[in-house]
Design an enzyme around this catalytic site. Structure first.
Site, PDB file in Angstrom:
ATOM      1  N   GLU A 127       0.860  -1.189   0.000  1.00  0.00           N
ATOM      2  CA  GLU A 127       0.000   0.000   0.000  1.00  0.00           C
ATOM      3  C   GLU A 127       0.895   1.236   0.000  1.00  0.00           C
ATOM      4  OE1 GLU A 127      -2.785  -0.106   3.220  1.00  0.00           O
ATOM      5  OE2 GLU A 127      -3.530  -2.094   2.651  1.00  0.00           O
ATOM      6  N   ILE A 157       0.795  -2.916  -8.111  1.00  0.00           N
ATOM      7  CA  ILE A 157       0.293  -4.284  -8.288  1.00  0.00           C
ATOM      8  C   ILE A 157       0.572  -4.789  -9.707  1.00  0.00           C
ATOM      9  CG2 ILE A 157      -1.747  -5.767  -8.148  1.00  0.00           C
ATOM     10  CD1 ILE A 157      -0.725  -4.486  -5.452  1.00  0.00           C
ATOM     11  N   THR A 158       1.422  -5.804  -9.783  1.00  0.00           N
ATOM     12  CA  THR A 158       1.784  -6.370 -11.087  1.00  0.00           C
ATOM     13  C   THR A 158       0.568  -7.027 -11.738  1.00  0.00           C
ATOM     14  OG1 THR A 158       4.044  -6.729 -10.364  1.00  0.00           O
ATOM     15  CG2 THR A 158       3.303  -8.021 -12.251  1.00  0.00           C
ATOM     16  N   ARG A 267      34.565  -4.899 -30.685  1.00  0.00           N
ATOM     17  CA  ARG A 267      34.967  -3.486 -30.630  1.00  0.00           C
ATOM     18  C   ARG A 267      36.494  -3.349 -30.522  1.00  0.00           C
ATOM     19  NH1 ARG A 267      33.812   1.872 -31.492  1.00  0.00           N
ATOM     20  NH2 ARG A 267      34.569   3.171 -29.789  1.00  0.00           N
ATOM     21  N   HIS A 277      42.040  -5.916 -23.500  1.00  0.00           N
ATOM     22  CA  HIS A 277      42.516  -5.013 -22.440  1.00  0.00           C
ATOM     23  C   HIS A 277      42.088  -5.593 -21.095  1.00  0.00           C
ATOM     24  CE1 HIS A 277      43.676  -2.133 -25.431  1.00  0.00           C
ATOM     25  NE2 HIS A 277      42.435  -2.014 -25.877  1.00  0.00           N
ATOM     26  N   ARG A 310      12.534 -25.508   5.108  1.00  0.00           N
ATOM     27  CA  ARG A 310      12.354 -24.061   5.161  1.00  0.00           C
ATOM     28  C   ARG A 310      13.529 -23.399   4.441  1.00  0.00           C
ATOM     29  NH1 ARG A 310      13.257 -20.560   9.991  1.00  0.00           N
ATOM     30  NH2 ARG A 310      12.381 -18.585   9.329  1.00  0.00           N
ATOM     31  N   GLU A 362       9.294  -7.660  -4.309  1.00  0.00           N
ATOM     32  CA  GLU A 362       9.330  -8.859  -3.446  1.00  0.00           C
ATOM     33  C   GLU A 362      10.363  -8.725  -2.317  1.00  0.00           C
ATOM     34  OE1 GLU A 362       8.436 -12.704  -4.710  1.00  0.00           O
ATOM     35  OE2 GLU A 362       7.447 -12.069  -6.540  1.00  0.00           O
TER      36      GLU A 362
HETATM   37  N1  COS Z   1       7.607 -17.778   7.324  1.00  0.00           N
HETATM   38  C1  COS Z   1       6.663 -17.915   8.263  1.00  0.00           C
HETATM   39  N2  COS Z   1       6.490 -17.024   9.276  1.00  0.00           N
HETATM   40  C2  COS Z   1       7.319 -15.967   9.289  1.00  0.00           C
HETATM   41  C3  COS Z   1       8.307 -15.760   8.334  1.00  0.00           C
HETATM   42  C4  COS Z   1       8.454 -16.743   7.313  1.00  0.00           C
HETATM   43  N3  COS Z   1       9.384 -16.607   6.375  1.00  0.00           N
HETATM   44  N4  COS Z   1       8.959 -14.616   8.589  1.00  0.00           N
HETATM   45  C5  COS Z   1       8.400 -14.100   9.694  1.00  0.00           C
HETATM   46  N5  COS Z   1       7.406 -14.942  10.115  1.00  0.00           N
HETATM   47  C6  COS Z   1       6.568 -14.780  11.298  1.00  0.00           C
HETATM   48  C7  COS Z   1       7.418 -14.594  12.546  1.00  0.00           C
HETATM   49  O1  COS Z   1       7.761 -15.833  13.113  1.00  0.00           O
HETATM   50  C8  COS Z   1       6.511 -13.797  13.437  1.00  0.00           C
HETATM   51  O2  COS Z   1       5.589 -14.676  14.025  1.00  0.00           O
HETATM   52  P1  COS Z   1       4.853 -14.371  15.431  1.00  0.00           P
HETATM   53  O3  COS Z   1       3.705 -13.479  15.103  1.00  0.00           O
HETATM   54  O4  COS Z   1       4.409 -15.705  15.880  1.00  0.00           O
HETATM   55  O5  COS Z   1       5.853 -13.721  16.324  1.00  0.00           O
HETATM   56  C9  COS Z   1       5.738 -12.927  12.465  1.00  0.00           C
HETATM   57  O6  COS Z   1       5.819 -13.574  11.182  1.00  0.00           O
HETATM   58  C10 COS Z   1       6.284 -11.526  12.339  1.00  0.00           C
HETATM   59  O7  COS Z   1       7.641 -11.635  11.962  1.00  0.00           O
HETATM   60  P2  COS Z   1       8.655 -10.423  12.120  1.00  0.00           P
HETATM   61  O8  COS Z   1       8.673  -9.998  13.559  1.00  0.00           O
HETATM   62  O9  COS Z   1       9.937 -10.827  11.492  1.00  0.00           O
HETATM   63  O10 COS Z   1       7.903  -9.301  11.265  1.00  0.00           O
HETATM   64  P3  COS Z   1       8.314  -7.832  10.855  1.00  0.00           P
HETATM   65  O11 COS Z   1       7.124  -6.966  10.938  1.00  0.00           O
HETATM   66  O12 COS Z   1       9.541  -7.399  11.571  1.00  0.00           O
HETATM   67  O13 COS Z   1       8.615  -7.968   9.281  1.00  0.00           O
HETATM   68  C11 COS Z   1       9.909  -8.351   7.351  1.00  0.00           C
HETATM   69  C12 COS Z   1       9.546  -8.785   8.774  1.00  0.00           C
HETATM   70  C13 COS Z   1      10.469  -6.955   7.289  1.00  0.00           C
HETATM   71  C14 COS Z   1      10.970  -9.339   6.891  1.00  0.00           C
HETATM   72  C15 COS Z   1       8.658  -8.482   6.467  1.00  0.00           C
HETATM   73  O14 COS Z   1       7.704  -7.503   6.806  1.00  0.00           O
HETATM   74  C16 COS Z   1       8.963  -8.374   4.991  1.00  0.00           C
HETATM   75  O15 COS Z   1       9.375  -9.367   4.371  1.00  0.00           O
HETATM   76  N6  COS Z   1       8.759  -7.177   4.404  1.00  0.00           N
HETATM   77  C17 COS Z   1       8.912  -6.996   2.991  1.00  0.00           C
HETATM   78  C18 COS Z   1       7.616  -7.249   2.333  1.00  0.00           C
HETATM   79  C19 COS Z   1       7.769  -7.405   0.869  1.00  0.00           C
HETATM   80  O16 COS Z   1       8.550  -8.201   0.382  1.00  0.00           O
HETATM   81  N7  COS Z   1       6.966  -6.641   0.146  1.00  0.00           N
HETATM   82  C20 COS Z   1       7.000  -6.690  -1.265  1.00  0.00           C
HETATM   83  C21 COS Z   1       5.610  -6.741  -1.761  1.00  0.00           C
HETATM   84  S1  COS Z   1       5.143  -8.268  -2.200  1.00  0.00           S
HETATM   85  S2  COS Z   1       5.771  -8.316  -4.022  1.00  0.00           S
END
Ligand code: COS
Length: 411
Positions: A127, A157-158, A267, A277, A310, A362
């Site tokens: 957003e 949004i793609t 070139r 070079h 994972r 992403e």
């Molecule tokens: N898989 C499953 N759960 C996950 C996870 C993963 N890869 N990463 C984090 N979580 C869980 C955590 O375990 C945590 O769980 P609890 O609620 O039980 O504590 C919860 O999600 C929140 O995790 P975290 O504290 O790491 O969240 P943050 O708000 O600090 O955010 C980032 C983490 C910054 C990494 C995340 O918001 C992010 O990836 N942001 C980028 C978003 C993005 O890529 N946007 C692009 C648009 S989509 S194209």
């Protein structure tokens, strides 16, 4: 034993994708870039030959390909044109939360729509005020009887302007931060409006739009997974899709490397091809290493998924390294071309513009580093029961979020 040998099926798929990129994408890629036109004809053909929706299970009409195969395809499409590649692959991003959290009926209906016809779906997370910080979103979903009513705008949004359905993340509990977000499948109807098509620096053949949901009603069964568990679904989705994005980035880098290598052999300056070079030869060598290393990380991040493990850490390694490398390699390709590299008549400036988005969508390269830092400094077992938050956790999280840049992403 570590074995990098592809199966015959994977080699065939790679060849199919390469031939498609070479014959259907490359000859028109620079025209689509110049005009910013929508590549519907290419979408139809790619769908026809089976290069879209590749991870959708056979039960819903897809080929159910493994993640490594998906990355092989993405590298080839990225080599052809990453803008068109992004267009072709965006269904995968929208479908992943559905495949992870959708009911049988929802999957049959919505994944089936994509496999029965060349239709499109979009992933709606970002957003205007919630880019890297997903939990800052304002879109709401309110339960009313057997329906949810969605209100809010999603940006970057793609394929947004052409999608038949959307995976939408919305707040179902405004006070609960990331634990108040839910995910839904939302079909396109009159209450869903396309507000803005972005005019972009690169990947100009991909459509990037703002989508607004105005009192949009959907059946309650369109909820994906459990209510208020959408944040984790989004993170799991990105773990699934970041290897593919890394694959696209490797494709861009490889294209730039190939153009620059060829040009450096043709070139002539100071009486010899510029490849003779050392200053230029070393640039070419560094490009080759970055392509190779990016591919290895990409493959590893996909293979972990295929093994049911994972891949959060390796997916971020792959995405950030391949994206940053694509940027570096394309900048260097322009350098190898010299003044000609700056001219649109030559192929590499497009690649440089296209590469930039790889460091943004992403999850920015900074967000990937944030994930990597957390995973290596403070590994978490996300499958374990929720722990009580300790003061130490809070301090470390606060310190990390201070370092996190507030850069926006494209969905
Ligand atoms: N898989 C499953 N759960 C996950 C996870 C993963 N890869 N990463 C984090 N979580 C869980 C955590 O375990 C945590 O769980 P609890 O609620 O039980 O504590 C919860 O999600 C929140 O995790 P975290 O504290 O790491 O969240 P943050 O708000 O600090 O955010 C980032 C983490 C910054 C990494 C995340 O918001 C992010 O990836 N942001 C980028 C978003 C993005 O890529 N946007 C692009 C648009 S989509 S194209």
């Amino acid at each position: 034993m570590v074995d990098f040998t592809l199966t015959d099926e994977q080699k065939d798929l790679r060849e199919l994708a390469h031939n498609f990129a070479e014959k259907e994408i490359r000859p028109v890629a620079w025209d689509y870039d110049r005009d910013g036109t929508w590549p519907q004809e290419i979408i139809n053909k790619a769908w026809e030959v089976g290069l879209m929706n590749v991870h959708v299970d056979e039960a819903y009409g897809g080929p159910g390909l493994d993640h490594l195969s998906g990355c092989l395809i993405e590298e080839e499409l990225g080599w052809g044109c990453s803008g068109i590649g992004t267009t072709l692959m965006a269904n995968g991003l929208a479908s992943a939360p559905l495949m992870i959290g959708g009911s049988e009926e929802t999957k049959t209906k919505y994944l089936g729509m994509l496999t029965e016809e060349p239709k499109l779906a979009s992933f709606c997370l970002t957003e205007p005020d919630a880019g890297s910080d997903v939990s800052g979103m304002r879109t709401t979903a309110v339960r009313k009887g057997d329906k949810y009513v969605i209100n809010g705008s999603k940006c970057f949004i793609t394929n947004g302007g052409y999608a038949d359905w959307f995976t939408v993340y919305a707040k179902t509990d405004k006070e609960a931060g990331h634990r108040g977000i839910s995910a839904f499948v939302v079909p396109k109807d009159d209450t869903v409006t396309v507000d803005k098509k972005e005019d972009k620096l690169g990947q100009r053949a991909s459509n990037t739009a703002t989508i607004t949901f105005n009192e949009t009603e959907i059946p309650a069964e369109n909820l994906l997974g459990e209510e208020n568990h959408g944040f984790k679904l989004a993170m799991q989705t990105l773990d699934f899709t970041r290897p593919g994005v890394a694959g696209l980035a490797v494709g861009i880098a490889r294209a730039a490397f190939e153009f620059a290598s060829e040009y450096s052999k043709e070139r002539v300056q100071f009486g010899v091809p510029i490849a003779m070079h050392q200053a230029v030869a070393f640039m070419i060598a560094d490009m080759a290493t970055k392509v190779e290393a990016g591919r290895l990380l990409t493959w590893k991040s996909a293979v972990l998924l295929d093994q049911g493990q994972r891949n959060t850490l390796v997916a971020s390694h792959a995405k950030r390294f391949a994206a940053d490398s694509a940027m570096e390699v394309t900048v260097d390709a322009v350098q190898v071309y010299g003044g000609y590299g700056f001219i649109k008549e030559y192929p590499v400036e497009k690649l440089m513009r296209d590469a930039k988005i790889m460091q943004l969508y992403e999850g920015t390269s900074q967000i990937q580093r944030l994930v990597i830092a957390r995973e290596v400094l403070m590994p978490r077992n996300i499958d374990a029961p929720e722990p009580e938050t300790t003061k130490q956790d809070t301090d470390v999280a606060a310190a990390q979020s201070e370092q996190a840049p507030a850069t926006a992403e494209v969905a």
